[in-house]
Design an enzyme around this catalytic site. Structure first.
Site, PDB file in Angstrom:
ATOM      1  N   GLY A  57      -4.037  -7.569   2.685  1.00 21.62           N
ATOM      2  CA  GLY A  57      -4.021  -7.501   1.222  1.00 21.62           C
ATOM      3  C   GLY A  57      -2.678  -7.193   0.577  1.00 21.62           C
ATOM      4  O   GLY A  57      -2.419  -7.597  -0.547  1.00 21.62           O
ATOM      5  N   ASP A  59      -8.367   2.879  -2.802  1.00 22.11           N
ATOM      6  CA  ASP A  59      -9.721   3.060  -3.333  1.00 22.11           C
ATOM      7  C   ASP A  59     -10.186   4.465  -2.926  1.00 22.11           C
ATOM      8  O   ASP A  59      -9.846   5.434  -3.594  1.00 22.11           O
ATOM      9  CB  ASP A  59     -10.601   1.933  -2.772  1.00 22.11           C
ATOM     10  CG  ASP A  59     -12.031   1.977  -3.272  1.00 22.11           C
ATOM     11  OD1 ASP A  59     -12.300   2.663  -4.271  1.00 22.11           O
ATOM     12  OD2 ASP A  59     -12.898   1.316  -2.660  1.00 22.11           O
ATOM     13  N   THR A  60     -10.943   4.613  -1.834  1.00 23.70           N
ATOM     14  CA  THR A  60     -11.303   5.964  -1.368  1.00 23.70           C
ATOM     15  C   THR A  60     -10.055   6.722  -0.935  1.00 23.70           C
ATOM     16  O   THR A  60     -10.014   7.941  -1.009  1.00 23.70           O
ATOM     17  CB  THR A  60     -12.263   5.906  -0.156  1.00 23.70           C
ATOM     18  OG1 THR A  60     -11.580   5.294   0.943  1.00 23.70           O
ATOM     19  CG2 THR A  60     -13.531   5.138  -0.488  1.00 23.70           C
ATOM     20  N   ASN A 106      -9.054   6.632   2.165  1.00 21.57           N
ATOM     21  CA  ASN A 106      -9.217   6.965   3.594  1.00 21.57           C
ATOM     22  C   ASN A 106      -8.252   6.215   4.494  1.00 21.57           C
ATOM     23  O   ASN A 106      -7.645   6.796   5.390  1.00 21.57           O
ATOM     24  CB  ASN A 106     -10.646   6.676   4.065  1.00 21.57           C
ATOM     25  CG  ASN A 106     -11.639   7.658   3.478  1.00 21.57           C
ATOM     26  OD1 ASN A 106     -11.247   8.721   3.026  1.00 21.57           O
ATOM     27  ND2 ASN A 106     -12.905   7.306   3.468  1.00 21.57           N
ATOM     28  N   LEU A 151      -5.348   4.706   3.899  1.00 21.19           N
ATOM     29  CA  LEU A 151      -3.921   5.004   3.751  1.00 21.19           C
ATOM     30  C   LEU A 151      -3.584   6.442   4.141  1.00 21.19           C
ATOM     31  O   LEU A 151      -2.512   6.689   4.688  1.00 21.19           O
ATOM     32  CB  LEU A 151      -3.438   4.674   2.335  1.00 21.19           C
ATOM     33  CG  LEU A 151      -3.405   3.168   2.037  1.00 21.19           C
ATOM     34  CD1 LEU A 151      -2.932   2.908   0.608  1.00 21.19           C
ATOM     35  CD2 LEU A 151      -2.503   2.421   3.018  1.00 21.19           C
ATOM     36  N   LYS A 172      -7.227   2.836  -7.763  1.00 19.35           N
ATOM     37  CA  LYS A 172      -8.621   2.823  -8.258  1.00 19.35           C
ATOM     38  C   LYS A 172      -9.248   4.169  -7.931  1.00 19.35           C
ATOM     39  O   LYS A 172      -9.453   4.505  -6.775  1.00 19.35           O
ATOM     40  CB  LYS A 172      -9.388   1.676  -7.594  1.00 19.35           C
ATOM     41  CG  LYS A 172     -10.778   1.481  -8.155  1.00 19.35           C
ATOM     42  CD  LYS A 172     -11.377   0.145  -7.764  1.00 19.35           C
ATOM     43  CE  LYS A 172     -11.995   0.171  -6.397  1.00 19.35           C
ATOM     44  NZ  LYS A 172     -12.716  -1.102  -6.096  1.00 19.35           N
ATOM     45  N   ASP A 229      -8.985  -9.524  -1.822  1.00 20.96           N
ATOM     46  CA  ASP A 229     -10.015 -10.510  -1.481  1.00 20.96           C
ATOM     47  C   ASP A 229     -11.425  -9.984  -1.700  1.00 20.96           C
ATOM     48  O   ASP A 229     -11.653  -8.778  -1.807  1.00 20.96           O
ATOM     49  CB  ASP A 229      -9.895 -10.903  -0.008  1.00 20.96           C
ATOM     50  CG  ASP A 229     -10.413  -9.801   0.921  1.00 20.96           C
ATOM     51  OD1 ASP A 229      -9.916  -8.667   0.802  1.00 20.96           O
ATOM     52  OD2 ASP A 229     -11.323 -10.075   1.719  1.00 20.96           O
ATOM     53  N   ARG A 248      -7.533 -14.489  -2.376  1.00 20.33           N
ATOM     54  CA  ARG A 248      -6.263 -13.772  -2.182  1.00 20.33           C
ATOM     55  C   ARG A 248      -5.090 -14.465  -2.873  1.00 20.33           C
ATOM     56  O   ARG A 248      -4.131 -13.819  -3.280  1.00 20.33           O
ATOM     57  CB  ARG A 248      -5.924 -13.674  -0.688  1.00 20.33           C
ATOM     58  CG  ARG A 248      -6.794 -12.730   0.102  1.00 20.33           C
ATOM     59  CD  ARG A 248      -6.131 -12.417   1.434  1.00 20.33           C
ATOM     60  NE  ARG A 248      -7.039 -11.854   2.420  1.00 20.33           N
ATOM     61  CZ  ARG A 248      -7.350 -10.567   2.509  1.00 20.33           C
ATOM     62  NH1 ARG A 248      -6.858  -9.701   1.645  1.00 20.33           N
ATOM     63  NH2 ARG A 248      -8.169 -10.131   3.444  1.00 20.33           N
TER      64      ARG A 248
END
Ligand code: IMP
Ligand code: MG
Length: 176
Positions: A38, A97-98, A100, A102, A125, A153, A159
């Site tokens: 991504g 996002d969460t 986790n 990264l 986010k 995606d 993408r």
């Protein structure tokens, strides 16, 4: 699908981010780690707006989202091969996002004795974030919603779109 950020909004933001990162690391070399798949579109634009000596590498992580915030380790499908000891490292990905994947990847890189490790994502986010982590640099912040385009995606589709769109449930059905 509705456009959330147009290609020109994105181009403007990426240029600003490049300037911010260039000032923050002025006088230093930077090692940029792009997260596949991504992060590669954003990374390729961003590095051309960073006015510093740069080296790049890639890693591929698994990205199985889970709303319950599992504490499990991230799956590293292809690890970063380059030596990062003593270097300033900036991880670049499409979205946090969460958080986790990264967080886990950052901890893993820190064991290799870099001078520093920071995180830059195009999108921050926040709604499902599981810990206090935030990206050190980000382009746009949004609360919630599933977005595609500019590297992001849904089931490997979308993408290559130059703009970022919000995907609703009807679009998800349609892409099957
Ligand atoms: P995490 O929850 O922060 O670990 O994010 C894991 C991965 O989920 C990201 O790298 C993306 O690949 C994916 N992801 C999370 N939110 C979205 C979205 O809105 N659109 C597309 N992919 C997403
Ligand atoms: Mg991803």
């Amino acid at each position: 699908m509705k456009i959330l950020y147009s290609a020109s909004d994105i181009a403007q933001k990426v240029q600003e981010l490049g300037q911010e990162i260039s000032s923050a690391y002025r006088g230093q070399d930077l090692f940029i780690v792009g997260i596949l798949k991504g992060g590669f579109v954003f990374m390729s634009d961003l590095i051309r707006h960073i006015d510093l000596p740069i080296k790049i590498g890639f890693a591929r992580l698994s990205s199985y989202g889970n709303a319950d915030c599992p504490q499990s380790e991230v799956k590293v499908l292809d690890d970063l091969e380059d030596v990062i000891e003593g270097k300033h490292v900036l991880i670049v990905d499409d979205i946090m996002d969460t958080g986790n994947s990264l967080i886990a990847f950052k901890k893993r890189l820190e064991k290799r004795n870099p001078a520093s490790v920071k995180i830059c994502t195009m999108i921050d986010k926040t709604f499902r974030r599981c810990s206090l982590i935030t990206p050190d640099y980000f382009g746009f912040r949004l609360s919630d919603g599933f977005i595609v385009g500019y590297g992001l995606d849904y089931a490997e589709n979308y993408r290559a779109l130059p703009d970022i769109y919000v995907l609703d449930s009807m679009d998800r059905e349609g892409s099957r």
